[in-house]
Motif scaffolding. Structure first.
Motif, short mmCIF file in Angstrom:
data_model
loop_
_atom_site.label_atom_id
_atom_site.label_comp_id
_atom_site.label_asym_id
_atom_site.label_seq_id
_atom_site.Cartn_x
_atom_site.Cartn_y
_atom_site.Cartn_z
N ALA A 193 1.04 -1.27 -0.29
CA ALA A 193 0.00 0.33 -0.20
C ALA A 193 0.86 1.58 0.23
O ALA A 193 1.92 1.09 1.00
N HIS A 194 0.23 2.33 -0.87
CA HIS A 194 1.00 3.40 -1.13
C HIS A 194 0.33 5.15 -0.03
O HIS A 194 -0.49 4.86 -1.07
N VAL A 195 0.93 5.17 0.83
CA VAL A 195 0.27 6.81 0.92
C VAL A 195 1.06 7.96 0.83
O VAL A 195 2.52 7.87 1.03
N THR A 196 0.87 8.98 -0.03
CA THR A 196 2.17 11.12 0.26
C THR A 196 0.71 11.51 0.89
O THR A 196 -0.40 11.29 0.77
N MET A 197 1.43 11.88 1.80
CA MET A 197 1.23 13.14 2.34
C MET A 197 2.12 14.78 2.08
O MET A 197 3.71 14.36 2.46
N PRO A 198 2.03 16.01 1.52
CA PRO A 198 2.45 16.56 1.30
C PRO A 198 2.19 17.83 2.66
O PRO A 198 1.53 17.68 3.07
N ILE A 199 3.92 18.71 2.71
CA ILE A 199 4.21 19.03 3.46
C ILE A 199 4.32 20.69 2.74
O ILE A 199 5.29 20.84 2.02
N VAL A 200 3.41 21.90 2.92
CA VAL A 200 3.18 22.99 2.58
C VAL A 200 4.07 24.04 2.73
O VAL A 200 2.94 24.50 3.88
N ILE A 201 4.52 25.21 2.09
CA ILE A 201 4.53 26.56 2.68
C ILE A 201 4.50 27.29 1.86
O ILE A 201 5.62 27.12 1.18
#
Length: 352
Positions: A96-104
């Motif tokens: 299984a593959h999950v991503t979440m971004p950190i954005v500024i």
């Protein structure tokens, strides 16, 4: 006159990225809950272990047959029975593959000028994203609910998820969940390795709770290939009920005071932790409430890609029309099993 294009970066991507790597080791944020399953798994296997480099399948094998039969020798001239069969059946798990971004954004950097202020924003967002990923993973694994994006991960909750849920409420020899690594448990009813242990507290912990936990522990140990189980995960109500039952037996004394309220940390030699995401509400079970998991983490464990254990990428400028830069946090792996008999569940223990 030449026009110089602004980069929109007060702090280099390298500084943000190196800071992000440091912050990634500090998981806790204001929404934190207990993550005992992940913590104990790290203690046993190591951080991000077991791991696999690449691949589209994780393969575990379980013994589902006897290799050969005995021949009774009376004279020494008997013909030996050479009828044999293969003993291993593979269980195949898809990652299984999950991503979440950190954005500024550049706007945020301008309003919070100075490296300390920008890094403070990064600190809060990194802890938020990594903490949320841990909580969401546990919610899927323990509770069986998809919090969004985690539907491809396997779950321990075989009461709610009757396809690939590992641990179910039917008695040993009657468990029929249909897809444990591609195997139908109903086709292997006599194989103890595919039948998890089960103890029913019958909605009266005061009458049945202690004996149910003892039964679960004994039965799991009796068929274990790899020693004692490693972890009890119990619901909040089950933990309270256990505390009430044991209160009359407690005798804790130190040099300064009596302590009759120390919480249970070990039960029968096995670490016990209260789990926030136990499947005790009506949305997470159909026929029985799982009040406790008993887990052998040698036989049920995570496998992660070498770049998939809460991995964080370097910060990069987002191309196109957005004046922002971002990094990506990644989970790539799966919950796998190779033996279920050494683990089990205690059900219906929410009522004292």
């Amino acid at each position: 006159m030449a026009v110089t294009q602004a980069t929109g970066l007060n702090i280099s991507d390298e500084l943000l990225s190196s800071t992000l790597m440091i912050l990634a080791d500090e998981w806790r944020d204001g929404l934190a809950v207990s993550t005992a399953l992940i913590d104990v798994h790290e203690q046993i296997h190591g951080q991000g272990q077991p791991k696999q480099d690449g691949g589209t399948r994780y393969v575990e094998s379980i013994t589902t047959a006897e290799h050969s039969s005995a021949t009774r020798m009376q004279t020494g001239y008997e013909q030996i029975n050479l009828a044999v069969s293969d003993v291993l059946t593979p269980m195949v798990f898809s990652p299984a593959h999950v991503t979440m971004p950190i954005v500024i954004s550049k706007d945020e950097e301008m309003k919070n000028r100075g490296e300390a202020q920008v890094i403070s924003i990064l600190d809060a967002r990194t802890k938020s994203v990594l903490g949320q990923m841990r909580r969401n993973l546990l919610q899927r694994i323990v509770e069986g609910v998809d919090p969004g994006g985690y539907a491809d991960w396997n779950t321990l909750n075989g009461v709610l998820v009757t396809t690939n849920g590992f641990l179910e409420e039917a008695n040993v020899g009657a468990q029929t969940n249909t897809d444990i690594g591609g195997l139908d448990k109903g086709q292997y009813l006599s194989i103890v390795g595919l039948q998890n242990q089960i103890a029913n507290i019958n909605n009266s912990f005061s009458a049945n709770g202690l004996q149910a936990l003892v039964d679960l522990r004994v039965e799991a140990k009796a068929v274990s290939m790899s020693g004692d189980p490693h972890l009890w995960l119990v619901s909040r109500e089950c933990s309270k009920n256990l505390k009430r039952v044991l209160r009359g037996f407690e005798r804790y004394v130190d040099e300064e005071k009596l302590d009759g309220g120390r919480l249970i940390q070990v039960w029968d030699g096995i670490r016990m932790e209260t789990e926030y995401y136990m499947p005790t509400n009506t949305a997470t079970h159909s026929t029985a409430t799982i009040s406790a998991y008993l887990l052998n983490l040698d036989d049920i464990h995570f496998v992660f890609d070498s770049e998939g254990y809460f991995d964080v990428s370097p910060f990069e400028r987002v191309s196109g029309e957005y004046d922002v830069r971002s990094a990506v946090c990644r989970l790539y792996g799966q919950l796998v099993c190779k033996h279920l008999g050494s683990s089990g569940i205690a059900i219906n223990g929410e009522t004292f």
